[in-house]
Motif scaffolding. Structure first.
Motif, PDB file in Angstrom:
ATOM      1  N   TYR A   2      19.136 -20.115  26.246  1.00 40.57           N
ATOM      2  CA  TYR A   2      19.030 -20.882  27.438  1.00 40.57           C
ATOM      3  C   TYR A   2      18.428 -22.353  27.338  1.00 40.57           C
ATOM      4  O   TYR A   2      17.132 -22.288  27.769  1.00 40.57           O
ATOM      5  CB  TYR A   2      18.717 -20.117  28.544  1.00 40.57           C
ATOM      6  CG  TYR A   2      19.700 -19.160  29.347  1.00 40.57           C
ATOM      7  CD1 TYR A   2      20.470 -19.377  30.283  1.00 40.57           C
ATOM      8  CD2 TYR A   2      19.949 -17.772  28.853  1.00 40.57           C
ATOM      9  CE1 TYR A   2      21.470 -18.718  30.916  1.00 40.57           C
ATOM     10  CE2 TYR A   2      20.813 -17.015  29.422  1.00 40.57           C
ATOM     11  CZ  TYR A   2      21.744 -17.562  30.309  1.00 40.57           C
ATOM     12  OH  TYR A   2      22.452 -16.651  30.976  1.00 40.57           O
ATOM     13  N   SER A   3      18.965 -23.288  27.046  1.00 39.12           N
ATOM     14  CA  SER A   3      18.061 -24.608  26.794  1.00 39.12           C
ATOM     15  C   SER A   3      17.809 -25.192  27.897  1.00 39.12           C
ATOM     16  O   SER A   3      17.127 -26.438  27.913  1.00 39.12           O
ATOM     17  CB  SER A   3      19.023 -25.338  25.634  1.00 39.12           C
ATOM     18  OG  SER A   3      20.006 -25.529  26.261  1.00 39.12           O
ATOM     19  N   THR A   4      18.535 -24.769  28.944  1.00 45.04           N
ATOM     20  CA  THR A   4      18.532 -25.671  30.284  1.00 45.04           C
ATOM     21  C   THR A   4      17.368 -24.949  31.364  1.00 45.04           C
ATOM     22  O   THR A   4      17.423 -25.365  32.397  1.00 45.04           O
ATOM     23  CB  THR A   4      19.896 -25.312  31.128  1.00 45.04           C
ATOM     24  OG1 THR A   4      20.027 -24.048  31.180  1.00 45.04           O
ATOM     25  CG2 THR A   4      20.800 -26.143  30.161  1.00 45.04           C
TER      26      THR A   4
ATOM     27  N   TYR B 244      15.415 -24.707  36.424  1.00 45.69           N
ATOM     28  CA  TYR B 244      16.819 -24.704  35.695  1.00 45.69           C
ATOM     29  C   TYR B 244      17.565 -25.939  36.005  1.00 45.69           C
ATOM     30  O   TYR B 244      17.508 -26.539  37.022  1.00 45.69           O
ATOM     31  CB  TYR B 244      17.297 -23.317  36.278  1.00 45.69           C
ATOM     32  CG  TYR B 244      17.666 -23.181  37.755  1.00 45.69           C
ATOM     33  CD1 TYR B 244      18.686 -23.647  38.487  1.00 45.69           C
ATOM     34  CD2 TYR B 244      16.688 -22.485  38.546  1.00 45.69           C
ATOM     35  CE1 TYR B 244      18.800 -23.546  39.840  1.00 45.69           C
ATOM     36  CE2 TYR B 244      16.871 -22.523  39.860  1.00 45.69           C
ATOM     37  CZ  TYR B 244      17.754 -22.794  40.362  1.00 45.69           C
ATOM     38  OH  TYR B 244      17.901 -22.931  41.764  1.00 45.69           O
ATOM     39  N   GLN B 245      18.977 -25.810  35.451  1.00 47.40           N
ATOM     40  CA  GLN B 245      19.761 -26.913  35.482  1.00 47.40           C
ATOM     41  C   GLN B 245      21.167 -26.478  35.711  1.00 47.40           C
ATOM     42  O   GLN B 245      22.099 -27.319  36.019  1.00 47.40           O
ATOM     43  CB  GLN B 245      19.611 -27.834  34.291  1.00 47.40           C
ATOM     44  CG  GLN B 245      18.294 -28.451  34.017  1.00 47.40           C
ATOM     45  CD  GLN B 245      18.375 -29.405  32.724  1.00 47.40           C
ATOM     46  OE1 GLN B 245      19.418 -29.595  32.284  1.00 47.40           O
ATOM     47  NE2 GLN B 245      17.107 -29.793  32.143  1.00 47.40           N
ATOM     48  N   ASN B 246      21.534 -25.236  35.737  1.00 51.32           N
ATOM     49  CA  ASN B 246      22.785 -24.778  36.061  1.00 51.32           C
ATOM     50  C   ASN B 246      22.780 -23.377  36.508  1.00 51.32           C
ATOM     51  O   ASN B 246      21.736 -22.645  36.642  1.00 51.32           O
ATOM     52  CB  ASN B 246      23.780 -24.791  34.856  1.00 51.32           C
ATOM     53  CG  ASN B 246      23.155 -24.024  33.562  1.00 51.32           C
ATOM     54  OD1 ASN B 246      22.739 -22.898  33.686  1.00 51.32           O
ATOM     55  ND2 ASN B 246      23.278 -24.611  32.334  1.00 51.32           N
TER      56      ASN B 246
ATOM     57  N   ALA C 245      21.577 -20.361  34.216  1.00 50.97           N
ATOM     58  CA  ALA C 245      20.226 -20.304  34.127  1.00 50.97           C
ATOM     59  C   ALA C 245      19.513 -19.834  35.670  1.00 50.97           C
ATOM     60  O   ALA C 245      18.408 -19.067  35.186  1.00 50.97           O
ATOM     61  CB  ALA C 245      19.470 -21.648  33.867  1.00 50.97           C
TER      62      ALA C 245
ATOM     63  N   LYS D 259      12.551 -26.568  22.615  1.00 50.20           N
ATOM     64  CA  LYS D 259      13.164 -25.396  23.884  1.00 50.20           C
ATOM     65  C   LYS D 259      12.526 -24.048  23.335  1.00 50.20           C
ATOM     66  O   LYS D 259      12.359 -23.873  22.162  1.00 50.20           O
ATOM     67  CB  LYS D 259      14.601 -25.519  23.833  1.00 50.20           C
ATOM     68  CG  LYS D 259      15.002 -26.809  23.905  1.00 50.20           C
ATOM     69  CD  LYS D 259      14.881 -27.289  25.255  1.00 50.20           C
ATOM     70  CE  LYS D 259      15.526 -28.526  25.632  1.00 50.20           C
ATOM     71  NZ  LYS D 259      15.277 -29.170  27.193  1.00 50.20           N
TER      72      LYS D 259
END
Length: 239
Positions: free
Chosen positions: A13-15, A23-25, A28, A52
């Motif tokens: 989960y790089s986001t 978080y970005q999405n 996540a 990350k």
């Protein structure tokens, strides 16, 4: 999720920004919600690939886990490997356990063993010199303790005890988190519970890290006049 849960994997989960729990999405967010609802902590705090944190250690027993550290991977892999220790037994305690008999210790032998320590060469071992130095020093101290302090069998207690570095401040925040989770389960709508839980988790993690560091620092400086406390702590870490 049952008590004493431990989940570790390359989640990729790089986001997710684990330092700020941002978080970005949606995917996540689901993972963060899962962590928060189950009162878990994510223990890895250093990047495992690039900048990350992709390889995670999720647990609801962080007070029984050491802080993960980078180590050499056994296979060729583009992620950094991390190692940590869990100081909890999955089996019931036996009726009698082996303990160190400090009143019968040979402290002259211990002193001689400690004074005979020689630091390793920077070229010996894998990983950083600090990691190699710490490992060799730890093994030497444990060897001195085994040779200088006899064992004895003692009746075990089923009562769970908190770690020696546990403080009233940590206990206060753990109780707050417990009450918040109980309230969340009983009531359908609790205002801003996610934000409150995130804040409590971050404060607990910071307090645990600080308390352990302060305890170990004080223990090291007072080792000369308090051998028993020092070697008891080392023995408990060995598990």
């Amino acid at each position: 999720i049952q008590p004493f849960t431990l989940i570790l994997n390359d989640f990729n989960y790089s986001t997710i920004d684990w330092k700020n729990y941002a978080y970005q999405n949606t995917n996540a967010q689901r993972l963060l919600d899962f962590v928060n609802v189950n009162a878990m902590n994510q223990l890895v705090d250093t990047p495992t690939r690039g900048d990350k944190i992709l390889d995670l250690v999720l647990t609801d027993m962080s007070n029984h886990c050491s802080i993960p550290t980078e180590s050499s991977s056994l296979v060729r892999y583009d992620h950094k490997a991390v190692t940590f220790e869990v100081t909890i037994s999955p089996n019931p305690l036996p009726a009698r356990v082996k303990q160190k008999y400090f009143s019968k210790a040979d402290y002259n032998l211990l002193r001689e063993g400690i004074n005979s320590y020689t630091a390793p060469s920077p070229s010996i071992g894998t990983g950083t010199y600090a990691q190699t130095y710490s490992k060799v020093l730890y093994e030497h101290l444990y060897s001195c303790m085994e040779s200088g302090i006899p064992n004895r069998m003692k009746s075990s207690s089923s009562r769970k005890s908190k770690p020696v570095w546990w403080t009233s401040a940590i206990n206060k925040f753990y109780n707050k988190r417990k009450k918040l989770l109980c309230r969340t389960k009983k009531e359908q709508q609790v205002p801003n519970w996610k934000q409150s839980l995130l804040s409590l988790n971050k404060q607990i993690k910071a307090l645990v890290k600080s308390s352990k560091a302060n305890f170990e620092s004080n223990l090291t400086t007072s080792m000369k006049g308090n051998h028993k406390a020092f070697f008891t702590y080392v023995h408990n870490l060995k598990g």
